[in-house]
Design a protein around this motif. Structure first.
Motif, PDB file in Angstrom:
ATOM      1  N   TYR A 228     -46.311   2.238   1.832  1.00 19.75           N
ATOM      2  CA  TYR A 228     -45.506   3.168   1.942  1.00 19.75           C
ATOM      3  C   TYR A 228     -45.716   4.181   0.622  1.00 19.75           C
ATOM      4  O   TYR A 228     -45.440   5.311   0.862  1.00 19.75           O
ATOM      5  CB  TYR A 228     -43.989   2.609   1.713  1.00 19.75           C
ATOM      6  N   LEU A 229     -46.201   3.818  -0.479  1.00 19.65           N
ATOM      7  CA  LEU A 229     -46.334   4.637  -1.608  1.00 19.65           C
ATOM      8  C   LEU A 229     -47.369   5.270  -1.901  1.00 19.65           C
ATOM      9  O   LEU A 229     -47.558   6.394  -2.711  1.00 19.65           O
ATOM     10  CB  LEU A 229     -45.960   3.607  -2.926  1.00 19.65           C
ATOM     11  N   PRO A 247     -41.620   6.728 -12.054  1.00 20.33           N
ATOM     12  CA  PRO A 247     -42.199   5.620 -11.457  1.00 20.33           C
ATOM     13  C   PRO A 247     -41.901   5.710  -9.964  1.00 20.33           C
ATOM     14  O   PRO A 247     -40.727   6.312  -9.462  1.00 20.33           O
ATOM     15  CB  PRO A 247     -41.085   4.450 -12.028  1.00 20.33           C
ATOM     16  N   LEU A 248     -42.664   5.493  -9.063  1.00 23.44           N
ATOM     17  CA  LEU A 248     -42.498   5.402  -7.714  1.00 23.44           C
ATOM     18  C   LEU A 248     -41.729   4.121  -7.203  1.00 23.44           C
ATOM     19  O   LEU A 248     -41.205   3.929  -6.142  1.00 23.44           O
ATOM     20  CB  LEU A 248     -43.910   5.305  -6.896  1.00 23.44           C
ATOM     21  N   TYR A 249     -41.816   3.197  -8.190  1.00 22.18           N
ATOM     22  CA  TYR A 249     -41.156   2.031  -7.771  1.00 22.18           C
ATOM     23  C   TYR A 249     -39.592   2.298  -8.395  1.00 22.18           C
ATOM     24  O   TYR A 249     -39.162   2.046  -9.422  1.00 22.18           O
ATOM     25  CB  TYR A 249     -41.396   0.743  -8.678  1.00 22.18           C
ATOM     26  N   GLY A 250     -38.783   3.271  -7.656  1.00 24.87           N
ATOM     27  CA  GLY A 250     -37.561   3.774  -7.948  1.00 24.87           C
ATOM     28  C   GLY A 250     -36.704   4.350  -6.653  1.00 24.87           C
ATOM     29  O   GLY A 250     -36.777   3.755  -5.753  1.00 24.87           O
ATOM     30  N   ASP A 251     -36.064   5.192  -7.088  1.00 28.80           N
ATOM     31  CA  ASP A 251     -35.026   5.627  -5.841  1.00 28.80           C
ATOM     32  C   ASP A 251     -35.546   6.477  -4.781  1.00 28.80           C
ATOM     33  O   ASP A 251     -35.658   7.780  -5.024  1.00 28.80           O
ATOM     34  CB  ASP A 251     -33.786   6.308  -6.537  1.00 28.80           C
ATOM     35  N   ASN A 252     -36.279   6.220  -3.933  1.00 29.92           N
ATOM     36  CA  ASN A 252     -36.927   6.695  -3.017  1.00 29.92           C
ATOM     37  C   ASN A 252     -37.004   5.932  -1.644  1.00 29.92           C
ATOM     38  O   ASN A 252     -37.157   4.698  -1.848  1.00 29.92           O
ATOM     39  CB  ASN A 252     -38.374   7.285  -3.245  1.00 29.92           C
ATOM     40  N   GLU A 253     -37.261   6.555  -0.686  1.00 26.88           N
ATOM     41  CA  GLU A 253     -37.077   5.701   0.849  1.00 26.88           C
ATOM     42  C   GLU A 253     -38.099   4.962   0.767  1.00 26.88           C
ATOM     43  O   GLU A 253     -38.219   3.659   1.677  1.00 26.88           O
ATOM     44  CB  GLU A 253     -36.990   6.763   1.876  1.00 26.88           C
ATOM     45  N   GLY A 254     -39.264   4.789   0.336  1.00 21.72           N
ATOM     46  CA  GLY A 254     -40.599   4.028   0.204  1.00 21.72           C
ATOM     47  C   GLY A 254     -40.425   2.895  -0.214  1.00 21.72           C
ATOM     48  O   GLY A 254     -40.732   1.652   0.077  1.00 21.72           O
ATOM     49  N   PHE A 255     -39.839   2.975  -1.562  1.00 22.41           N
ATOM     50  CA  PHE A 255     -39.681   1.657  -2.494  1.00 22.41           C
ATOM     51  C   PHE A 255     -38.468   0.950  -1.759  1.00 22.41           C
ATOM     52  O   PHE A 255     -38.641  -0.353  -1.499  1.00 22.41           O
ATOM     53  CB  PHE A 255     -39.434   1.881  -3.668  1.00 22.41           C
ATOM     54  N   ARG A 256     -37.347   1.538  -1.185  1.00 19.96           N
ATOM     55  CA  ARG A 256     -36.548   0.989  -0.626  1.00 19.96           C
ATOM     56  C   ARG A 256     -36.856   0.256   0.623  1.00 19.96           C
ATOM     57  O   ARG A 256     -36.219  -0.927   0.772  1.00 19.96           O
ATOM     58  CB  ARG A 256     -35.156   1.809  -0.342  1.00 19.96           C
ATOM     59  N   LYS A 257     -37.860   0.953   1.412  1.00 18.51           N
ATOM     60  CA  LYS A 257     -37.976   0.244   2.615  1.00 18.51           C
ATOM     61  C   LYS A 257     -38.908  -1.069   2.268  1.00 18.51           C
ATOM     62  O   LYS A 257     -38.732  -2.104   3.013  1.00 18.51           O
ATOM     63  CB  LYS A 257     -39.033   1.414   3.389  1.00 18.51           C
ATOM     64  N   ALA A 258     -39.617  -1.156   1.274  1.00 17.91           N
ATOM     65  CA  ALA A 258     -40.686  -2.158   0.986  1.00 17.91           C
ATOM     66  C   ALA A 258     -39.487  -3.299   0.479  1.00 17.91           C
ATOM     67  O   ALA A 258     -39.894  -4.677   0.941  1.00 17.91           O
ATOM     68  CB  ALA A 258     -41.492  -1.681  -0.335  1.00 17.91           C
ATOM     69  N   LEU A 259     -38.492  -3.232  -0.318  1.00 21.07           N
ATOM     70  CA  LEU A 259     -37.640  -3.984  -0.543  1.00 21.07           C
ATOM     71  C   LEU A 259     -37.020  -4.667   0.464  1.00 21.07           C
ATOM     72  O   LEU A 259     -36.616  -5.983   0.634  1.00 21.07           O
ATOM     73  CB  LEU A 259     -36.645  -3.486  -1.711  1.00 21.07           C
ATOM     74  N   GLU A 260     -36.478  -4.048   1.224  1.00 18.24           N
ATOM     75  CA  GLU A 260     -35.823  -4.587   2.791  1.00 18.24           C
ATOM     76  C   GLU A 260     -36.759  -5.224   3.587  1.00 18.24           C
ATOM     77  O   GLU A 260     -36.464  -6.350   3.989  1.00 18.24           O
ATOM     78  CB  GLU A 260     -35.676  -2.987   3.625  1.00 18.24           C
ATOM     79  N   VAL A 261     -38.072  -4.846   3.709  1.00 16.18           N
ATOM     80  CA  VAL A 261     -39.237  -5.675   4.456  1.00 16.18           C
ATOM     81  C   VAL A 261     -39.085  -7.063   3.596  1.00 16.18           C
ATOM     82  O   VAL A 261     -39.035  -8.147   4.038  1.00 16.18           O
ATOM     83  CB  VAL A 261     -40.276  -5.011   4.264  1.00 16.18           C
ATOM     84  N   TYR A 262     -39.376  -7.003   2.324  1.00 17.99           N
ATOM     85  CA  TYR A 262     -39.585  -8.342   1.451  1.00 17.99           C
ATOM     86  C   TYR A 262     -38.324  -9.387   1.673  1.00 17.99           C
ATOM     87  O   TYR A 262     -38.827 -10.388   1.928  1.00 17.99           O
ATOM     88  CB  TYR A 262     -39.830  -7.681   0.043  1.00 17.99           C
ATOM     89  N   LYS A 263     -37.367  -8.649   1.560  1.00 15.82           N
ATOM     90  CA  LYS A 263     -36.135  -9.506   1.651  1.00 15.82           C
ATOM     91  C   LYS A 263     -35.895 -10.096   3.095  1.00 15.82           C
ATOM     92  O   LYS A 263     -35.516 -11.255   3.367  1.00 15.82           O
ATOM     93  CB  LYS A 263     -34.829  -8.712   1.136  1.00 15.82           C
ATOM     94  N   ASP A 327     -43.175  11.003   0.882  1.00 14.90           N
ATOM     95  CA  ASP A 327     -43.323  12.250   0.632  1.00 14.90           C
ATOM     96  C   ASP A 327     -42.877  12.259  -0.735  1.00 14.90           C
ATOM     97  O   ASP A 327     -41.623  12.128  -0.824  1.00 14.90           O
ATOM     98  CB  ASP A 327     -42.634  13.119   1.439  1.00 14.90           C
ATOM     99  N   ARG A 328     -43.743  12.374  -2.003  1.00 16.27           N
ATOM    100  CA  ARG A 328     -43.379  12.111  -3.407  1.00 16.27           C
ATOM    101  C   ARG A 328     -42.448  13.145  -3.799  1.00 16.27           C
ATOM    102  O   ARG A 328     -41.550  13.246  -4.654  1.00 16.27           O
ATOM    103  CB  ARG A 328     -44.653  11.979  -4.214  1.00 16.27           C
ATOM    104  N   ALA A 329     -42.408  14.561  -3.106  1.00 15.94           N
ATOM    105  CA  ALA A 329     -41.870  15.803  -3.317  1.00 15.94           C
ATOM    106  C   ALA A 329     -40.259  15.631  -2.994  1.00 15.94           C
ATOM    107  O   ALA A 329     -39.366  16.133  -3.829  1.00 15.94           O
ATOM    108  CB  ALA A 329     -42.396  16.950  -2.712  1.00 15.94           C
ATOM    109  N   THR A 330     -40.147  14.821  -1.924  1.00 10.52           N
ATOM    110  CA  THR A 330     -38.628  14.517  -1.303  1.00 10.52           C
ATOM    111  C   THR A 330     -38.102  13.317  -1.657  1.00 10.52           C
ATOM    112  O   THR A 330     -36.732  13.215  -1.401  1.00 10.52           O
ATOM    113  CB  THR A 330     -38.632  15.164   0.181  1.00 10.52           C
ATOM    114  N   GLY A 331     -38.816  12.300  -1.793  1.00 12.15           N
ATOM    115  CA  GLY A 331     -38.567  11.011  -1.847  1.00 12.15           C
ATOM    116  C   GLY A 331     -38.160  10.406  -0.382  1.00 12.15           C
ATOM    117  O   GLY A 331     -37.761   9.538  -0.214  1.00 12.15           O
TER     118      GLY A 331
END
Length: 505
Positions: A228-229, A247-263, A327-331
């Motif tokens: 995602y990142l 950090p990309l490991y922060g408040d953005n939809e990509g990292f959030r999605k990865a955490l959801e999948v992992y869990k 999209d790193r500009a918008t998160g």
């Protein structure tokens, strides 16, 4: 009794013998071995530090005994838990204790040992050692795992990429293909969960992933997050924004999605999964109890070991990807297209993760010259094709392929017990990862261990255990990484990060 003339003649003869002996050419011996009649090697002992095995420690000990027999040089291997290894090495070096001559560790930690001058440069020794066959080591591992700022500091002993393993027979029974996306992974895990996969009459698990805290599990979440990142190629980096070093490991939809999948994978895993280390999940795999797993190359060779119930039933594939990327500009997550995912395959952005890089051996710069020479010869012996081309085919060693000959010679794997199909799947997944233009490099900035093994590992473990919400986890990781960056200097860390992203393949 000699007269005066006789005594003088004797003195001349003795002097002549001494002169001849002094001028005689010394008897040569192979590198690392004592010349006949000499035993200098017996005076040298190599003290090695690595993590508690049996993997990694086992081949170091076994090959160490062979090296002792070959040279007379004794090799002592000391082990500590993986969670303690980074700090144990740093403390030994920084305090001047210097209890060890060789350190076998994650090469991404190299930066924290090289910058203060603790590790011995090996470039000249590598160039003069024929046994090592340096050019046979794949360029990526010669670069990322062995070199720092143009100098060689370690000898690669292992090559590491994470990939997904799947049960070929289970997927065939389900009528499903190997996962191409993380949504596919979850769908297969759900469909397979509860099936009896080893014929013991008990339901087994759709997914087995090591998630133990203070172990090696924190790399697993990056294997998911990378899809995602990072989408613009290796030089884009998968951990920080290149301009701001946020950090990309922060408040953005990509990292959030990865955490959801992992869990979500935990729903289809063993009930004790949060306490399982990689050795535990590998044991479940070889017992035939898992349909899917994320791991390094070890499962491929453990599957053919004696007692395995999945020999001929284990497939491997490059890490699944995503049809949406950050999209790193918008998160926000945006769909893959020719611009957002230029390296996508069938619309899927794959970002194979070079997790860890591969165990590598370095030499303490404070050791005496004789010990340094012996230590290098020992590492060269372990890494040389004659030894390593055997060890990478044995699951218990923890060593995975890293030499060109190991990828090209299919006979190595077939002779070890793999079917030709299994060998092609196994090596194919690794080669596809290694050759991907969107490969994600592991983090190699100063104190990367704090970013990953301390902050990330702690937050992810708390998230999986239900101690933190998704929002709290995202904030904890981002805040923790920002705190380290501010402490060490954002410009300094950014410069180190940018420098680390250009690798030779």
């Amino acid at each position: 009794m000699l007269n005066k003339r006789g005594i003088n003649l004797l003195i001349v003869l003795v002097a002549l013998v001494a002169l001849i002996a002094g001028c005689a050419a010394p008897v040569s011996a192979p590198a690392g071995e004592a010349a006949p009649g000499e035993q200098p090697a017996a005076e040298v002992t190599i003290d090695v530090l690595t993590f508690t095995g049996p993997q990694i420690a086992e081949p170091l000990q076994r090959r160490g005994a062979e090296f002792t027999e070959r040279t007379g040089i004794k090799v002592n291997v000391t082990v500590v838990p993986f969670s303690d290894l980074y700090q144990k090495i740093l403390t030994d070096l920084a305090t001047g204790t210097n209890a060890f001559d060789v350190y076998v560790f994650a090469p991404q930690w190299m930066v924290d040992y090289v910058e203060p001058g603790y590790l011995e440069p090996l470039t000249d020794r590598v160039a003069s050692n024929a046994e090592l066959q340096w050019d046979d080591i794949a360029p990526f591992f010669r670069d990322f795992s062995a070199s720092y700022k143009g100098e060689i500091y370690t000898v690669p002993l292992d090559g590491d990429f994470q990939m997904v393993y799947y049960r070929t027979d289970v997927l065939e029974e389900l009528g499903m293909e190997p996962p191409q996306t993380w949504e596919d992974y979850l769908a297969i895990a759900e469909a397979a969960h509860g099936m009896d996969m080893n014929g013991d009459g008990e339901g087994d698990y759709g997914s087995c992933i090591s998630k133990k805290r203070a172990a090696q599990a924190y790399w697993m979440v990056s294997s998911i997050a990378s899809a995602y990142l990072q989408s613009q190629g290796t030089a884009q980096g998968g951990f920080f924004d290149l301009d701001t070093f946020k950090p990309l490991y922060g408040d953005n939809e990509g990292f959030r999605k990865a955490l959801e999948v992992y869990k979500a994978t935990t729903q289809f895993g063993p009930p004790e999964e949060l306490n399982l280390d990689v050795g535990d999940t590998r044991g479940l795999w070889t017992a035939g109890r898992c349909a899917l797993s994320i791991d390094w190359g070890d499962i491929g060779t453990l599957a053919i070991a004696e007692g395995s119930q999945v020999n001929g039933k284990t497939g491997a594939v490059i890490l699944p990807g995503s049809t949406q990327v950050l999209d790193r500009a918008t998160g926000k997550l945006v769909p893959c297209d020719a611009n957002t995912c230029p390296y996508a395959v069938d619309g899927v952005n794959h970002a194979p993760f070079a997790a860890f890089g591969g165990w590598s051996g370095a030499i303490n710069a404070a050791s005496d010259d004789a010990t340094k020479d012996a230590a290098f010869n020992y590492l060269a012996y372990v890494s040389a094709p004659e030894q390593s081309n055997v060890d990478v085919t044995i699951g218990a060693t923890g060593f995975n392929p890293y030499r060109i000959s190991q990828f090209e010679n299919l006979d190595l794997w077939i002779e070890a017990g793999m079917t030709e199909e299994a060998a092609n799947l196994y090596l194919g997944a690794i080669k596809a990862s290694l050759e991907s233009p969107n490969m994600v490099l592991d983090l190699r900035v100063p104190q990367n261990q704090r970013y990953q093994q301390v902050v990330l590992d702690t937050a992810i473990s708390q998230f999986l255990a239900g101690e933190l919400t998704l929002d709290e986890t995202v904030k904890a990781v981002e805040a923790g990484w920002e705190e380290i960056t501010e402490e060490l200097g954002r410009d300094t860390q950014r410069a180190a990060y940018l420098a680390s992203l250009g690798v030779t393949r």
